[in-house]
Design an enzyme around this catalytic site. Structure first.
Site, mmCIF file in Angstrom:
data_model
loop_
_atom_site.group_PDB
_atom_site.id
_atom_site.type_symbol
_atom_site.label_atom_id
_atom_site.label_comp_id
_atom_site.label_asym_id
_atom_site.label_seq_id
_atom_site.Cartn_x
_atom_site.Cartn_y
_atom_site.Cartn_z
ATOM 1 C CG HIS A 112 4.350 -16.322 35.391
ATOM 2 N ND1 HIS A 112 3.546 -16.410 34.289
ATOM 3 C CD2 HIS A 112 3.856 -17.208 36.298
ATOM 4 C CE1 HIS A 112 2.604 -17.310 34.521
ATOM 5 N NE2 HIS A 112 2.760 -17.791 35.729
ATOM 6 C CE1 TYR B 105 2.259 -11.198 27.442
ATOM 7 C CE2 TYR B 105 0.573 -9.661 26.687
ATOM 8 C CZ TYR B 105 1.353 -10.175 27.702
ATOM 9 O OH TYR B 105 1.229 -9.679 28.980
ATOM 10 N N PRO C 243 -4.240 -2.941 27.435
ATOM 11 C CG PRO C 243 -5.900 -4.582 27.427
ATOM 12 C CD PRO C 243 -5.602 -3.195 26.962
ATOM 13 C CE LYS D 4 4.818 -2.388 32.324
ATOM 14 N NZ LYS D 4 4.856 -3.519 33.233
ATOM 15 C CE1 TYR E 3 4.200 -8.387 30.072
ATOM 16 C CE2 TYR E 3 5.220 -9.732 31.773
ATOM 17 C CZ TYR E 3 4.150 -9.453 30.951
ATOM 18 O OH TYR E 3 3.019 -10.242 31.012
HETATM 19 P P1 RFL Z 1 -10.593 1.365 38.711
HETATM 20 O O1 RFL Z 1 -10.198 -0.060 38.988
HETATM 21 O O2 RFL Z 1 -11.410 1.625 37.511
HETATM 22 O O3 RFL Z 1 -11.337 1.873 40.016
HETATM 23 C C1 RFL Z 1 -12.041 3.089 40.038
HETATM 24 C C2 RFL Z 1 -13.115 2.991 41.085
HETATM 25 O O4 RFL Z 1 -13.832 4.231 41.113
HETATM 26 C C3 RFL Z 1 -15.210 3.959 41.186
HETATM 27 N N1 RFL Z 1 -15.977 5.084 40.648
HETATM 28 C C4 RFL Z 1 -16.631 5.962 41.429
HETATM 29 N N2 RFL Z 1 -16.726 6.079 42.763
HETATM 30 C C5 RFL Z 1 -17.489 7.088 43.232
HETATM 31 N N3 RFL Z 1 -18.178 7.960 42.433
HETATM 32 C C6 RFL Z 1 -18.114 7.861 41.093
HETATM 33 N N4 RFL Z 1 -18.822 8.676 40.309
HETATM 34 C C7 RFL Z 1 -17.299 6.848 40.532
HETATM 35 N N5 RFL Z 1 -17.010 6.467 39.274
HETATM 36 C C8 RFL Z 1 -16.205 5.404 39.366
HETATM 37 C C9 RFL Z 1 -15.371 2.686 40.357
HETATM 38 O O5 RFL Z 1 -16.582 1.991 40.643
HETATM 39 C C10 RFL Z 1 -14.135 1.908 40.769
HETATM 40 O O6 RFL Z 1 -14.368 1.114 41.896
HETATM 41 O O7 RFL Z 1 -9.326 2.316 38.620
HETATM 42 P P2 RFL Z 1 -7.889 2.261 39.387
HETATM 43 O O8 RFL Z 1 -8.087 2.044 40.859
HETATM 44 O O9 RFL Z 1 -7.164 3.416 38.894
HETATM 45 O O10 RFL Z 1 -7.220 0.903 38.850
HETATM 46 C C11 RFL Z 1 -6.855 0.767 37.506
HETATM 47 C C12 RFL Z 1 -6.969 -0.689 37.063
HETATM 48 O O11 RFL Z 1 -8.253 -1.189 37.413
HETATM 49 C C13 RFL Z 1 -6.742 -0.856 35.555
HETATM 50 O O12 RFL Z 1 -5.722 -0.003 35.107
HETATM 51 C C14 RFL Z 1 -6.352 -2.307 35.200
HETATM 52 O O13 RFL Z 1 -7.417 -3.192 35.419
HETATM 53 C C15 RFL Z 1 -5.903 -2.401 33.741
HETATM 54 N N6 RFL Z 1 -5.614 -3.767 33.325
HETATM 55 C C16 RFL Z 1 -4.416 -4.372 33.634
HETATM 56 N N7 RFL Z 1 -3.497 -3.735 34.401
HETATM 57 C C17 RFL Z 1 -2.345 -4.361 34.782
HETATM 58 O O14 RFL Z 1 -1.527 -3.734 35.478
HETATM 59 N N8 RFL Z 1 -2.055 -5.657 34.412
HETATM 60 C C18 RFL Z 1 -2.931 -6.381 33.642
HETATM 61 O O15 RFL Z 1 -2.672 -7.554 33.390
HETATM 62 C C19 RFL Z 1 -4.139 -5.730 33.196
HETATM 63 N N9 RFL Z 1 -5.052 -6.385 32.457
HETATM 64 C C20 RFL Z 1 -6.577 -4.480 32.590
HETATM 65 C C21 RFL Z 1 -6.250 -5.789 32.141
HETATM 66 C C22 RFL Z 1 -7.829 -3.926 32.287
HETATM 67 C C23 RFL Z 1 -8.753 -4.645 31.555
HETATM 68 N N10 RFL Z 1 -10.011 -4.047 31.312
HETATM 69 C C24 RFL Z 1 -11.237 -4.670 31.675
HETATM 70 C C25 RFL Z 1 -10.068 -2.672 30.938
HETATM 71 C C26 RFL Z 1 -7.175 -6.524 31.407
HETATM 72 C C27 RFL Z 1 -8.402 -5.938 31.080
HETATM 73 C C28 RFL Z 1 -9.342 -6.746 30.226
HETATM 74 C C1 PHB Z 2 -4.730 -11.016 32.349
HETATM 75 O O1 PHB Z 2 -4.383 -12.122 32.801
HETATM 76 O O2 PHB Z 2 -5.878 -10.565 32.528
HETATM 77 C C2 PHB Z 2 -3.767 -10.218 31.554
HETATM 78 C C3 PHB Z 2 -2.440 -10.610 31.506
HETATM 79 C C4 PHB Z 2 -1.534 -9.886 30.753
HETATM 80 C C5 PHB Z 2 -1.966 -8.765 30.064
HETATM 81 C C6 PHB Z 2 -3.280 -8.355 30.135
HETATM 82 C C7 PHB Z 2 -4.199 -9.101 30.876
HETATM 83 O O3 PHB Z 2 -1.081 -8.082 29.314
#
Ligand code: RFL
Ligand code: PHB
Length: 398
Positions: A72, A200, A292, A296, A384
């Site tokens: 993108h 957005y 989110p 990042k 970004y």
């Molecule tokens: P995770 O992915 O939470 O993984 C942590 C892992 O640890 C496990 N765990 C355990 N394991 C053993 N013993 C325990 N007691 C444990 N407790 C937990 C968990 O089961 C899991 O498997 O953390 P990590 O690896 O640091 O990754 C971080 C990302 O997942 C997170 O920052 C992103 O998903 C945030 N996020 C976004 N980030 C982006 O860079 N771009 C995006 O577009 C974006 N969109 C989002 C998002 C997060 C969202 N939610 C659901 C919070 C959109 C959403 C809606």
């Molecule tokens: C997504 O596609 O899940 C998404 C994209 C951009 C964001 C957050 C989530 O800033």
């Protein structure tokens, strides 16, 4: 069991770290609380910076990403029906890649066994011990049996709710937090996206985001108050709300379809300092959370492990401690800048329950400034697509 680095958590941070260490012949074991199916099914992030795609390329694990990821070159901010396009390619020379966190996780898990990376799934009661010594260990239950892994270092990659950060004594750390008075309700559906790029939108009824996973799969979000439940939002209500908030120009292009997934995520800014305590290193959501809005979170997890793997590899290969000693400071320098960007974009694009006409005028003025200023657009674009890693690590991560 014994290994060099025991990694807690098989999310993006833990999996990427495991692969990067293994590629340099450092032994690592990953201990994960959930099942493989649960981890592979979680729907989360969608936008990758090139810091993240570069790591996958360096690992030789970007074949599907190259094939299916969508480059993108820009995205839009919408307010009152007007779209302000931020041309990230023009301003930075780099695009972002739309490729789901779910896919990244699946690619890393699939390649783990063939590269000799052990992931212990469904480990319960994971506990860290002696992390302030040079001989830490981790205990857990696996299939009803008590297990223990001794290691030189522990990498806490266990997300916001995991045990690693809690293993740091209160007197040894500081945290900084802002909880936002709303969440994001997300819907995933097998319908074509309404636009080629992300939108957005700031609307009087609240924020909305139009995103995607592929040309046939859409991801949308709306801002909801924290007392809302998913059950309050049947699909039709959500599609109506998206049409309203994304505005009259976008609405006719929205294709409705049944939800494959629908969930509410709270919004929070959080940083824990330092990211190292003795033999324990924190990475990803275990150390920090961003709302989110700036896309990042996953990318910060990737940049943390770029720094951490580089430091650990140097330690095991050359016996040098410079990298591990600098890890927390280096990682936090990037973390705080992403925190700032995510907080600012969240403030700009959401309706806060306590805001009045003054705060709204500030949003309008800022959006008008962005619309009219190349410099403002460039600033948003460079944040970004992702701020650079420190030069020496960036070179080694290419
Ligand atoms: P995770 O992915 O939470 O993984 C942590 C892992 O640890 C496990 N765990 C355990 N394991 C053993 N013993 C325990 N007691 C444990 N407790 C937990 C968990 O089961 C899991 O498997 O953390 P990590 O690896 O640091 O990754 C971080 C990302 O997942 C997170 O920052 C992103 O998903 C945030 N996020 C976004 N980030 C982006 O860079 N771009 C995006 O577009 C974006 N969109 C989002 C998002 C997060 C969202 N939610 C659901 C919070 C959109 C959403 C809606
Ligand atoms: C997504 O596609 O899940 C998404 C994209 C951009 C964001 C957050 C989530 O800033």
């Amino acid at each position: 069991m014994k290994t060099q680095v025991v990694i807690i958590g098989a999310g993006p941070a833990g999996l990427l770290l495991g692969h990067l260490l293994r590629q340099a012949n450092v032994d690592a074991l990953i201990v994960e609380r959930q099942s493989r199916a649960h981890v592979e099914g979680r729907i989360r992030a969608g936008v990758l910076e090139d810091t993240t795609t570069n790591l996958l390329r360096r690992l030789g694990l970007d074949e599907r990403l190259q094939r299916e990821g969508l480059p993108h070159t820009g995205f839009s901010l919408a307010d009152g029906g007007r779209l302000i396009r931020i041309d990230v390619l023009k301003h930075t020379g780099r695009p972002v890649t739309v490729y789901g966190q779910t896919e990244v996780t699946q690619d890393l898990i699939k390649a783990a066994p063939e590269r000799g990376i052990d992931i212990l799934w469904e480990a319960s009661d994971v506990a860290l011990h002696d992390v302030d010594t040079a001989a830490p260990y981790v205990t857990f239950q696996e299939g009803g049996n008590a297990r223990r892994i001794d290691a030189r270092f522990v990498a806490g990659c266990d997300g916001f709710h995991g045990p690693s950060r809690k293993a740091v004594p209160a007197s040894a750390g500081k945290h900084f937090e802002r909880v936002y008075p709303f969440g994001w309700l997300g819907i995933l559906a097998d319908v074509p996206p309404c636009n080629d790029e992300l939108i957005y939108a700031n609307h009087p009824r609240g924020f909305a985001l139009a995103s995607m996973r592929s040309p046939t799969r859409s991801r949308y979000y709306v801002q909801v108050s924290m007392d809302e439940r998913v059950e309050d939002w049947p699909d039709d209500r959500l599609w109506n709300e998206l049409e309203t908030r994304l505005g009259a120009e976008v609405a006719p292009h929205i294709t409705r379809g049944p939800a494959l997934e629908k969930s509410i995520a709270p919004l929070r800014s959080y940083v824990f300092e330092p990211m190292r305590h003795g033999s324990l290193f924190l990475a990803g959501d275990a150390a920090h959370i961003v709302p989110p809005t700036g896309a990042k979170g996953l990318n910060l997890a990737a940049s943390d492990v770029a720094y951490l793997s580089d430091a650990l590899i140097e330690y095991f290969r050359d016996g040098k401690t410079g990298g591990i000693d600098a890890y927390s400071e280096r990682a936090l320098a990037r973390v705080w800048k992403s925190e700032r960007f995510s907080w600012q974009l969240t403030k700009l694009m959401h309706r806060f329950p306590d805001d009045g006409p003054f705060e709204r005028r500030m949003q309008v003025a800022e959006l008008e400034y962005i619309a009219s200023s190349d410099a403002a657009q460039k600033s948003i674009a460079e944040n970004y697509v992702g701020l650079p890693l420190q030069a020496d690590v960036a070179r080694r991560c290419q």
